[in-house]
Design a protein around this motif. Structure first.
Motif, PDB file in Angstrom:
ATOM      1  N   UNK A  89       0.943  -1.037  -0.137  1.00 23.32           N
ATOM      2  CA  UNK A  89      -0.142  -0.062   0.113  1.00 23.32           C
ATOM      3  C   UNK A  89       0.771   1.163  -0.091  1.00 23.32           C
ATOM      4  N   UNK A  90       0.520   2.151  -0.815  1.00 22.07           N
ATOM      5  CA  UNK A  90       1.360   3.444  -0.978  1.00 22.07           C
ATOM      6  C   UNK A  90       0.898   4.216   0.192  1.00 22.07           C
ATOM      7  N   UNK A  91       1.865   4.784   0.952  1.00 17.60           N
ATOM      8  CA  UNK A  91       1.401   5.619   2.099  1.00 17.60           C
ATOM      9  C   UNK A  91       1.269   7.090   1.909  1.00 17.60           C
ATOM     10  N   UNK A  92       0.328   7.473   2.631  1.00 13.55           N
ATOM     11  CA  UNK A  92       0.123   8.906   2.253  1.00 13.55           C
ATOM     12  C   UNK A  92       0.699   9.805   3.619  1.00 13.55           C
ATOM     13  N   UNK A  93       1.601  10.172   3.677  1.00 11.00           N
ATOM     14  CA  UNK A  93       2.476  10.626   4.585  1.00 11.00           C
ATOM     15  C   UNK A  93       2.568  12.113   4.794  1.00 11.00           C
ATOM     16  N   UNK A  94       2.505  12.666   6.322  1.00 11.05           N
ATOM     17  CA  UNK A  94       2.618  14.040   6.568  1.00 11.05           C
ATOM     18  C   UNK A  94       3.829  14.629   6.718  1.00 11.05           C
ATOM     19  N   UNK A  95       4.390  15.731   5.876  1.00 14.03           N
ATOM     20  CA  UNK A  95       5.767  16.315   6.255  1.00 14.03           C
ATOM     21  C   UNK A  95       5.976  16.726   7.547  1.00 14.03           C
ATOM     22  N   UNK A  96       7.008  16.757   8.172  1.00 13.81           N
ATOM     23  CA  UNK A  96       7.537  17.558   9.236  1.00 13.81           C
ATOM     24  C   UNK A  96       8.205  18.877   8.995  1.00 13.81           C
ATOM     25  N   UNK A  97       7.441  19.841   9.335  1.00 10.58           N
ATOM     26  CA  UNK A  97       8.004  21.276   8.874  1.00 10.58           C
ATOM     27  C   UNK A  97       9.109  21.719   9.613  1.00 10.58           C
ATOM     28  N   UNK A  98       9.519  21.006  10.740  1.00  7.12           N
ATOM     29  CA  UNK A  98      10.755  21.405  11.432  1.00  7.12           C
ATOM     30  C   UNK A  98      11.879  20.534  10.828  1.00  7.12           C
ATOM     31  N   UNK A  99      11.803  19.481  10.089  1.00  3.97           N
ATOM     32  CA  UNK A  99      12.677  18.764   9.523  1.00  3.97           C
ATOM     33  C   UNK A  99      13.394  19.145   8.448  1.00  3.97           C
TER      34      UNK A  99
END
Length: 307
Positions: A89-99
């Motif tokens: 399954x292709x993952x729908x990830x949320x980016x980390x703005x502090x990274x």
């Protein structure tokens, strides 16, 4: 000769005990599982997929693994359960703005913070660095922390609104117990899909056989329908005759109606006989005329011979 000069040997130098078990660095293990592909051992980069056991892969590595059908292909334990692209399954990830790991230049004197992660939970905000348990939904691929699903209980995805069940929640990089539970679910799911496919094939075969029997039984039914059509047409003719006779005479009296109908039929028969007699007379007249012409021509030829 040794042991002179006041040297005092210690016990651990003389007696050899059992070897100490080498301990794996937990930080290195977390980095390897959460930041690198389980198949190619390369850094995770989008698109990122996850299997039914909760392992993380690069999608390109999975496609290459499935396309490689050479006999010299080395067996991969990390992807032995993946038979097709539908198993991931292709993952729908949320980016980390502090990274900002990929933005800064990597130098030897730079400090890499292992606690900071590239992705976070979109509900609670926890970083996906291995310190917290994360899971994804098999229906839509959205990734959340386990804490978010426990604190905010719902039967719909918090991000995209797709409904899901408890069996659709797969823990990412879980422990041995979690992997065993997920493996059992995977086997049950695949067995269920196989049974459904078999039932569909049986239903299609039954429907085809029913259609064949229906076509075979349609032959005599068509013959019956033809007879019915003939009877109906004859009935219509009778009705037409009845209406004509009712227009000519009084339709209120049934006896008179029957007499009128019989007279009309007799007239039609008489007319047809007259037409046939006239046709016969015309045919006989034409044939007699032809015979007279032939006789005249024969008489002329005989007289010319004598003279």
């Amino acid at each position: 000769m040794g042991c002179d000069g006041g040297t005092i040997p210690k016990r651990h130098e003389l007696v050899k005990g059992p070897r100490k078990v080498e301990k794996v660095d937990k930080n290195a293990e977390l980095v390897a599982r959460w930041y690198y592909c389980a198949l190619s051992q390369e850094k995770l980069c989008r698109p990122i997929v996850a299997c039914e056991l909760g392992r993380l892969y690069n999608k390109d590595a999975i496609i290459e693994f499935l396309l490689d059908k050479s006999p010299d292909k080395a067996p991969m334990e990390a992807a032995s359960h993946i038979k097709s692209i539908k198993n991931v399954t292709e993952l729908n990830l949320a980016d980390n703005p502090a990274w900002s790991g990929d933005k800064e230049s990597i130098k030897g004197d730079k400090y890499d913070d292992i606690q900071s992660a590239r992705f976070i939970c979109p509900v609670v905000g926890l970083e996906m660095n291995g310190r917290h348990r994360f899971c994804f939904l098999r229906n839509c691929g959205c990734v959340f922390s386990e804490r978010a699903l426990k604190e905010i209980k719902s039967e719909v995805c918090h991000k995209c609104g797709v409904p899901f069940q408890e069996e659709d929640v797969i823990i990412l990089n879980g422990n041995k117990e979690d992997v065993e539970v997920l493996k059992k679910r995977m086997e049950d799911r695949r067995l269920k899909s196989k049974l459904e496919k078999k039932s569909k094939k049986c239903k299609s075969a039954e429907s085809a056989s029913q259609q064949d029997t229906a076509e075979d039984s349609a032959g005599p039914s068509k013959a019956k329908n033809g007879k019915d059509c003939i009877n109906s047409s004859s009935g219509e003719k009778r009705q037409i005759i009845f209406t004509k006779s009712s227009d000519n005479g009084n339709s209120s009296v049934p006896g008179k109606v029957n007499k009128a109908a019989s007279t009309t039929t007799k007239r039609s028969i008489a007319d047809s006989e007259e037409k046939s007699e006239a046709y016969k007379s015309i045919f006989t007249s034409h044939s007699s005329a032809k015979r007279s012409k032939e006789e005249c021509s024969n008489w002329i030829t005989h007289t010319a011979y004598y003279f």
